[in-house]
Design a protein around this motif. Sequence first.
Motif, mmCIF file in Angstrom:
data_model
loop_
_atom_site.group_PDB
_atom_site.id
_atom_site.type_symbol
_atom_site.label_atom_id
_atom_site.label_comp_id
_atom_site.label_asym_id
_atom_site.label_seq_id
_atom_site.Cartn_x
_atom_site.Cartn_y
_atom_site.Cartn_z
ATOM 1 N N ILE A 100 -6.912 14.701 1.202
ATOM 2 C CA ILE A 100 -6.505 15.538 2.333
ATOM 3 C C ILE A 100 -6.429 17.006 1.912
ATOM 4 C CG2 ILE A 100 -4.667 16.019 3.982
ATOM 5 C CD1 ILE A 100 -6.301 13.473 4.533
ATOM 6 N N ALA A 101 -5.899 17.262 0.720
ATOM 7 C CA ALA A 101 -5.819 18.642 0.233
ATOM 8 C C ALA A 101 -7.212 19.238 0.068
ATOM 9 C CB ALA A 101 -5.065 18.678 -1.102
ATOM 10 N N LEU A 102 -8.147 18.450 -0.464
ATOM 11 C CA LEU A 102 -9.521 18.923 -0.621
ATOM 12 C C LEU A 102 -10.137 19.238 0.742
ATOM 13 C CD1 LEU A 102 -12.017 19.415 -2.397
ATOM 14 C CD2 LEU A 102 -12.559 16.982 -2.148
ATOM 15 N N VAL A 145 -8.052 13.037 8.909
ATOM 16 C CA VAL A 145 -9.215 13.853 8.526
ATOM 17 C C VAL A 145 -9.865 14.467 9.761
ATOM 18 C CG1 VAL A 145 -11.576 13.721 7.634
ATOM 19 C CG2 VAL A 145 -9.705 12.665 6.361
ATOM 20 N N GLU A 146 -10.040 13.658 10.802
ATOM 21 C CA GLU A 146 -10.672 14.158 12.017
ATOM 22 C C GLU A 146 -9.797 15.192 12.719
ATOM 23 O OE1 GLU A 146 -13.019 11.428 14.494
ATOM 24 O OE2 GLU A 146 -12.308 9.829 13.175
ATOM 25 N N LEU A 147 -8.491 14.993 12.713
ATOM 26 C CA LEU A 147 -7.589 15.969 13.331
ATOM 27 C C LEU A 147 -7.652 17.314 12.611
ATOM 28 C CD1 LEU A 147 -4.434 13.772 14.094
ATOM 29 C CD2 LEU A 147 -6.036 14.762 15.748
ATOM 30 N N ILE A 148 -7.739 17.268 11.285
ATOM 31 C CA ILE A 148 -7.847 18.516 10.509
ATOM 32 C C ILE A 148 -9.151 19.227 10.853
ATOM 33 C CG2 ILE A 148 -8.143 19.449 8.177
ATOM 34 C CD1 ILE A 148 -6.224 17.210 7.224
ATOM 35 N N SER A 149 -10.244 18.476 10.907
ATOM 36 C CA SER A 149 -11.534 19.069 11.263
ATOM 37 C C SER A 149 -11.483 19.702 12.645
ATOM 38 C CB SER A 149 -12.632 17.999 11.208
ATOM 39 O OG SER A 149 -12.746 17.433 9.924
ATOM 40 N N ASN A 150 -10.868 18.983 13.594
ATOM 41 C CA ASN A 150 -10.751 19.502 14.959
ATOM 42 C C ASN A 150 -9.897 20.764 15.005
ATOM 43 O OD1 ASN A 150 -11.759 17.684 17.454
ATOM 44 N ND2 ASN A 150 -11.442 16.397 15.667
ATOM 45 N N ALA A 151 -8.837 20.805 14.216
ATOM 46 C CA ALA A 151 -7.960 21.969 14.212
ATOM 47 C C ALA A 151 -8.712 23.210 13.733
ATOM 48 C CB ALA A 151 -6.745 21.704 13.324
ATOM 49 N N ILE A 170 0.841 -1.201 0.000
ATOM 50 C CA ILE A 170 0.000 0.000 0.000
ATOM 51 C C ILE A 170 0.875 1.250 0.000
ATOM 52 C CG2 ILE A 170 -1.675 1.336 1.328
ATOM 53 C CD1 ILE A 170 -2.827 -1.303 2.357
ATOM 54 N N ARG A 171 1.886 1.247 0.850
ATOM 55 C CA ARG A 171 2.758 2.428 0.961
ATOM 56 C C ARG A 171 3.551 2.677 -0.315
ATOM 57 N NH1 ARG A 171 4.062 0.251 6.160
ATOM 58 N NH2 ARG A 171 6.041 -0.488 5.291
ATOM 59 N N SER A 172 3.810 1.627 -1.072
ATOM 60 C CA SER A 172 4.616 1.781 -2.286
ATOM 61 C C SER A 172 3.765 2.085 -3.519
ATOM 62 C CB SER A 172 5.432 0.511 -2.537
ATOM 63 O OG SER A 172 4.577 -0.603 -2.769
ATOM 64 N N SER A 173 2.445 2.154 -3.347
ATOM 65 C CA SER A 173 1.554 2.422 -4.478
ATOM 66 C C SER A 173 1.425 3.927 -4.708
ATOM 67 C CB SER A 173 0.170 1.815 -4.222
ATOM 68 O OG SER A 173 -0.738 2.188 -5.231
ATOM 69 N N ARG A 174 1.916 4.394 -5.828
ATOM 70 C CA ARG A 174 1.876 5.830 -6.115
ATOM 71 C C ARG A 174 0.449 6.337 -6.262
ATOM 72 N NH1 ARG A 174 5.575 7.841 -10.948
ATOM 73 N NH2 ARG A 174 7.089 6.975 -9.477
ATOM 74 N N ILE A 175 -0.420 5.557 -6.914
ATOM 75 C CA ILE A 175 -1.787 6.011 -7.142
ATOM 76 C C ILE A 175 -2.545 6.141 -5.828
ATOM 77 C CG2 ILE A 175 -2.620 3.656 -7.550
ATOM 78 C CD1 ILE A 175 -3.945 6.910 -9.145
ATOM 79 N N VAL A 176 -2.284 5.227 -4.882
ATOM 80 C CA VAL A 176 -2.941 5.320 -3.574
ATOM 81 C C VAL A 176 -2.533 6.598 -2.863
ATOM 82 C CG1 VAL A 176 -3.092 4.292 -1.270
ATOM 83 C CG2 VAL A 176 -3.245 2.836 -3.300
ATOM 84 N N TRP A 177 -1.249 6.922 -2.887
ATOM 85 C CA TRP A 177 -0.778 8.133 -2.218
ATOM 86 C C TRP A 177 -1.270 9.389 -2.921
ATOM 87 C CZ3 TRP A 177 0.428 8.238 2.527
ATOM 88 C CH2 TRP A 177 1.069 7.162 3.140
#
Length: 267
Positions: free
Chosen positions: A29-31, A135-141, A15-22
């Motif tokens: 996250i940017a959205l 996502v939740e941390l961003i919302s909380n911030a 999963i970590r090595s998949s470019r499309i997933v990242w």
Amino acid sequence: MSVLLAATGAELSKIRSSRIVWLITAAVIALHLLIGLANMRDTTTAVEGITPDGLIEIFAGERRPAGEALIDLLLSFSLQIVVMFLPIIAAVIAGQEFRDGQLAQSVLAVPRRGLLTVAKTIALVVFTAGVAILVELISNAYLFLAVKDWNPGLLLGRNTLAEHGELLALAVLVSLVSFAITTLTRSTLIGIVLSLLLMALAMTQVLARTVPVVDALLPVSAGRNLLLDPADADLSSSAGYAAVVLVAWALLSTLAAGLLLSRRDAR
């Protein structure tokens, strides 16, 4: 146990090595960051306008107790990202196995299909939970910046933390369903389309208004029934029933995917 840990580690590495997933995860996250930034001013203005009796007007003409309304806003902000995009990420992760013979390589590395299915499931849970927590941390911030001069402890209430836990569980469960659907169909596109369809049915409330019994049995609708307040939304079941439906979908679909994987050729 050591074999399972090794297999899970290998699945996480894939999963970590998949470019499309990242790329998709970064876009999500940017959205989320951009939407939060766009709404920040309106939320701050609403907080500044809280009346002496503790009422807030987030939406024009609708006054509610400030703490309750702000927590609902926080959860709905994260909920949209969770139900719209995490299933897509899960479908892409599952679909990677059916490209360029990766599944055959996975089976060679872990011949026991049951063990392979469990390892894939754990790896998906770890990754999607991590994204959901971010996502939740961003919302909380964002909400903290809006309420820090009014009630900085609002985000640490017991009920708030419990609802965050429910949202995290929802994120993992709907991702598992999408992962299983994609594995069963061996098609990333079908997995994404079906996930978006389930999301659209829940958000538009088409079935909730016409055949609520059917709506209550759908996974994303169950998530909506679990998290939202019946006083503020037209729900099709109780929270307890919704929790059972969500868990059943995740367990049964994952089990079906594992059984089918064990009976198919690794291709």
